[in-house]
Write an enzyme that holds these catalytic residues in place. Structure first.
Site, PDB file in Angstrom:
ATOM      1  N   ASP A  44       0.843  -1.199   0.000  1.00  0.00           N
ATOM      2  CA  ASP A  44       0.000   0.000   0.000  1.00  0.00           C
ATOM      3  C   ASP A  44       0.884   1.256   0.000  1.00  0.00           C
ATOM      4  O   ASP A  44       0.876   2.060   0.920  1.00  0.00           O
ATOM      5  CB  ASP A  44      -0.954   0.022   1.195  1.00  0.00           C
ATOM      6  CG  ASP A  44      -0.228  -0.001   2.547  1.00  0.00           C
ATOM      7  OD1 ASP A  44      -0.854   0.451   3.538  1.00  0.00           O
ATOM      8  OD2 ASP A  44       0.945  -0.422   2.611  1.00  0.00           O
ATOM      9  N   ASP A  80       6.691   1.183   1.899  1.00  0.00           N
ATOM     10  CA  ASP A  80       6.401   0.162   0.886  1.00  0.00           C
ATOM     11  C   ASP A  80       7.283   0.346  -0.346  1.00  0.00           C
ATOM     12  O   ASP A  80       7.710  -0.616  -0.982  1.00  0.00           O
ATOM     13  CB  ASP A  80       4.945   0.252   0.436  1.00  0.00           C
ATOM     14  CG  ASP A  80       3.950   0.077   1.567  1.00  0.00           C
ATOM     15  OD1 ASP A  80       3.783   1.028   2.355  1.00  0.00           O
ATOM     16  OD2 ASP A  80       3.358  -1.016   1.672  1.00  0.00           O
ATOM     17  N   ASN A 106      -2.442   2.656   3.458  1.00  0.00           N
ATOM     18  CA  ASN A 106      -1.860   3.981   3.748  1.00  0.00           C
ATOM     19  C   ASN A 106      -2.635   5.084   3.042  1.00  0.00           C
ATOM     20  O   ASN A 106      -2.683   6.220   3.468  1.00  0.00           O
ATOM     21  CB  ASN A 106      -0.408   4.034   3.275  1.00  0.00           C
ATOM     22  CG  ASN A 106       0.517   3.286   4.199  1.00  0.00           C
ATOM     23  OD1 ASN A 106       0.298   3.270   5.405  1.00  0.00           O
ATOM     24  ND2 ASN A 106       1.525   2.647   3.639  1.00  0.00           N
ATOM     25  N   THR A 155       2.896  -6.024   2.714  1.00  0.00           N
ATOM     26  CA  THR A 155       3.356  -4.893   3.542  1.00  0.00           C
ATOM     27  C   THR A 155       2.235  -3.880   3.792  1.00  0.00           C
ATOM     28  O   THR A 155       2.498  -2.706   4.068  1.00  0.00           O
ATOM     29  CB  THR A 155       4.552  -4.178   2.868  1.00  0.00           C
ATOM     30  OG1 THR A 155       4.124  -3.651   1.597  1.00  0.00           O
ATOM     31  CG2 THR A 155       5.714  -5.133   2.659  1.00  0.00           C
ATOM     32  N   ASN A 171       0.895   1.289  17.000  1.00  0.00           N
ATOM     33  CA  ASN A 171       1.263   2.638  16.520  1.00  0.00           C
ATOM     34  C   ASN A 171       0.053   3.441  16.049  1.00  0.00           C
ATOM     35  O   ASN A 171       0.158   4.621  15.764  1.00  0.00           O
ATOM     36  CB  ASN A 171       2.313   2.559  15.401  1.00  0.00           C
ATOM     37  CG  ASN A 171       1.815   1.791  14.186  1.00  0.00           C
ATOM     38  OD1 ASN A 171       0.679   1.307  14.164  1.00  0.00           O
ATOM     39  ND2 ASN A 171       2.665   1.669  13.168  1.00  0.00           N
ATOM     40  N   PHE A 179      -0.912  -0.522  12.513  1.00  0.00           N
ATOM     41  CA  PHE A 179      -1.824  -0.046  11.469  1.00  0.00           C
ATOM     42  C   PHE A 179      -2.326  -1.142  10.537  1.00  0.00           C
ATOM     43  O   PHE A 179      -3.528  -1.221  10.248  1.00  0.00           O
ATOM     44  CB  PHE A 179      -1.144   1.056  10.645  1.00  0.00           C
ATOM     45  CG  PHE A 179      -2.008   1.565   9.521  1.00  0.00           C
ATOM     46  CD1 PHE A 179      -1.797   1.128   8.216  1.00  0.00           C
ATOM     47  CD2 PHE A 179      -3.049   2.457   9.766  1.00  0.00           C
ATOM     48  CE1 PHE A 179      -2.601   1.581   7.181  1.00  0.00           C
ATOM     49  CE2 PHE A 179      -3.856   2.919   8.737  1.00  0.00           C
ATOM     50  CZ  PHE A 179      -3.644   2.470   7.440  1.00  0.00           C
ATOM     51  N   ASN A 180      -1.446  -1.993  10.000  1.00  0.00           N
ATOM     52  CA  ASN A 180      -1.891  -3.001   9.028  1.00  0.00           C
ATOM     53  C   ASN A 180      -2.850  -4.000   9.665  1.00  0.00           C
ATOM     54  O   ASN A 180      -3.814  -4.447   9.034  1.00  0.00           O
ATOM     55  CB  ASN A 180      -0.683  -3.743   8.436  1.00  0.00           C
ATOM     56  CG  ASN A 180       0.121  -2.869   7.500  1.00  0.00           C
ATOM     57  OD1 ASN A 180      -0.389  -1.892   6.952  1.00  0.00           O
ATOM     58  ND2 ASN A 180       1.394  -3.193   7.335  1.00  0.00           N
ATOM     59  N   HIS A 224       9.677   0.349   8.056  1.00  0.00           N
ATOM     60  CA  HIS A 224       9.063  -0.948   8.374  1.00  0.00           C
ATOM     61  C   HIS A 224       9.165  -1.973   7.240  1.00  0.00           C
ATOM     62  O   HIS A 224       9.720  -3.050   7.407  1.00  0.00           O
ATOM     63  CB  HIS A 224       7.564  -0.762   8.673  1.00  0.00           C
ATOM     64  CG  HIS A 224       7.238   0.250   9.695  1.00  0.00           C
ATOM     65  ND1 HIS A 224       7.338   0.020  11.057  1.00  0.00           N
ATOM     66  CD2 HIS A 224       6.790   1.529   9.556  1.00  0.00           C
ATOM     67  CE1 HIS A 224       6.957   1.102  11.714  1.00  0.00           C
ATOM     68  NE2 HIS A 224       6.623   2.039  10.834  1.00  0.00           N
ATOM     69  N   ASP A 225       8.575  -1.675   6.095  1.00  0.00           N
ATOM     70  CA  ASP A 225       8.249  -2.700   5.107  1.00  0.00           C
ATOM     71  C   ASP A 225       9.429  -3.443   4.484  1.00  0.00           C
ATOM     72  O   ASP A 225       9.349  -4.669   4.290  1.00  0.00           O
ATOM     73  CB  ASP A 225       7.368  -2.086   4.009  1.00  0.00           C
ATOM     74  CG  ASP A 225       6.007  -1.703   4.561  1.00  0.00           C
ATOM     75  OD1 ASP A 225       5.361  -0.817   3.970  1.00  0.00           O
ATOM     76  OD2 ASP A 225       5.574  -2.286   5.578  1.00  0.00           O
TER      77      ASP A 225
HETATM   78  O1  RIB Z   1       2.506   0.143  10.831  1.00  0.00           O
HETATM   79  C1  RIB Z   1       3.395   0.241   9.760  1.00  0.00           C
HETATM   80  C2  RIB Z   1       2.781  -0.315   8.512  1.00  0.00           C
HETATM   81  O2  RIB Z   1       1.595   0.403   8.197  1.00  0.00           O
HETATM   82  C3  RIB Z   1       3.681  -0.165   7.272  1.00  0.00           C
HETATM   83  O3  RIB Z   1       3.384  -1.176   6.366  1.00  0.00           O
HETATM   84  C4  RIB Z   1       3.250   1.156   6.716  1.00  0.00           C
HETATM   85  O4  RIB Z   1       3.505   1.254   5.310  1.00  0.00           O
HETATM   86  C5  RIB Z   1       1.774   1.110   6.965  1.00  0.00           C
HETATM   87  O5  RIB Z   1       1.177   0.373   5.916  1.00  0.00           O
HETATM   88 CA    CA Z   2       2.788  -0.606   4.052  1.00  0.00          CA
END
Ligand code: RIB
Ligand code: CA
Length: 310
Positions: free
Chosen positions: A10, A15, A39, A124, A158, A165-166, A239-240
């Site tokens: 996303d 990403d 995102n 991701t 987070n 988030f994901n 992160h990704d």
């Molecule tokens: O929490 C971090 C994740 O959420 C990462 O994949 C970032 O790109 C968002 O998608």
């Molecule tokens: Ca992501």
């Protein structure tokens, strides 16, 4: 022997680096990209994937768009980090790569069918597309080598105190993918928060000196600014690409085979990933969960990959 990989993403600043690492690492054969709402809205995440692949000179990798919203919940794009177009910061050049006409789940299906060996899916973003694929094509499950997901956390969240988030975006999708029994690896915040975008990292990437690096530095500066405002972290976590690095170099990310469950109904904890690291609940293990990262080696991989791109 390169590992065949599909990235479901996303984009989203981090990403982008996952795509670039997959395209630039010699042990990964990037065969397809699918996009999901997360995102940003699907039209943005898809447009952004087209922009950043063309800009980096990545050719011959089909990009197909998938779900525009989670399985049952409403999409809440992370504009507070990624901006209104999901890739805030640099001016975006016109994409040179068209989207594939197939829906994401059909591109995943066809990519698995096109090769003899099983394929690794690196996800991701929210797992909506992967859940839809798992439900639609159980006969293709044997062709999935494993699913490696950047998401969740063994600790704090987070987007809420306990949800990442994901996972928070589409927890029902995580449950569906876990219930398939396909090999599942979770790379959570507890590890990705070690991949911090320090001034030294930015300098090393800028020194690569190509178009990809220059664009990437603008993305990182925007991402760091967002993290400082939203999370009080002046050096944001990338992160990704950590999920991609786990596939590229086994051993770079330490994992444990343990029990992972997802909170669906908590009033304060919805989307939280409950990782039973001490086997308190005596439930059968169902996931490989990341617990350690070779940070220096990770950044070496990331910078080496960018060096191979346009
Ligand atoms: O929490 C971090 C994740 O959420 C990462 O994949 C970032 O790109 C968002 O998608
Ligand atoms: Ca992501």
């Amino acid at each position: 022997m390169a590992v065949p990989v599909i990235i479901d993403c996303d984009p989203g600043h981090d990403d982008v680096f996952a795509i670039w690492l997959a395209a630039g690492h010699p042990r990964i054969d990037l065969r397809a990209i699918t996009t999901v709402g997360g995102n940003g809205r699907l039209e943005h995440t898809t447009y952004n994937a087209r922009v950043v692949t063309g800009l980096a000179g990545i050719a011959g990798v089909p990009i197909a768009q998938g779900a525009d919203s989670p399985l049952v919940r409403a999409l809440e794009p992370a504009e507070w980090i990624h901006g209104s177009n999901a890739l805030g910061g640099p001016e975006l050049p016109e994409p040179t790569v068209d989207a594939d006409p197939r829906p994401a789940v059909e591109l995943i299906r066809d990519t698995l069918d096109a090769y003899a060996e099983p394929v690794t899916i690196v996800a991701t973003g929210p797992l909506t597309n992967i859940a839809l694929f798992v439900r639609a094509y159980p006969d293709r499950w044997p062709k999935v080598r494993e699913i490696v997901w950047m998401g969740g956390s063994t600790g704090r969240g987070n987007v809420t105190p306990y949800a990442e988030f994901n996972s928070w975006s589409d927890p029902e999708a995580v449950v569906m993918v876990l219930d398939s029994g396909l090999r599942f690896t979770m790379v959570g915040l507890n590890v990705t928060h070690q991949a911090l975008i320090t001034p030294s990292v930015i300098e090393r990437i800028a020194a690569v000196g190509n178009t990809t690096a220059a664009f990437g530095v603008e993305l990182l500066r925007y991402f760091n600014n967002s993290y400082e405002i939203d999370q009080g972290m002046p050096e944001g976590p990338l992160h990704d690409p950590v999920a991609v690095a786990l596939v590229a170099e086994p051993g770079l990310v330490e994992t444990v085979h343990t029990r992972l469950d997802i909170e669906l109904r908590g009033t304060e904890t919805s989307g939280a990933t409950s990782v039973d690291l001490i086997d308190k609940l005596k439930r059968p293990p169902n996931a490989h969960v990341a617990v350690g990262l070779d940070v220096d080696r990770f950044w070496d991989l990331m910078i080496e990959a960018i060096t191979t791109l346009a």
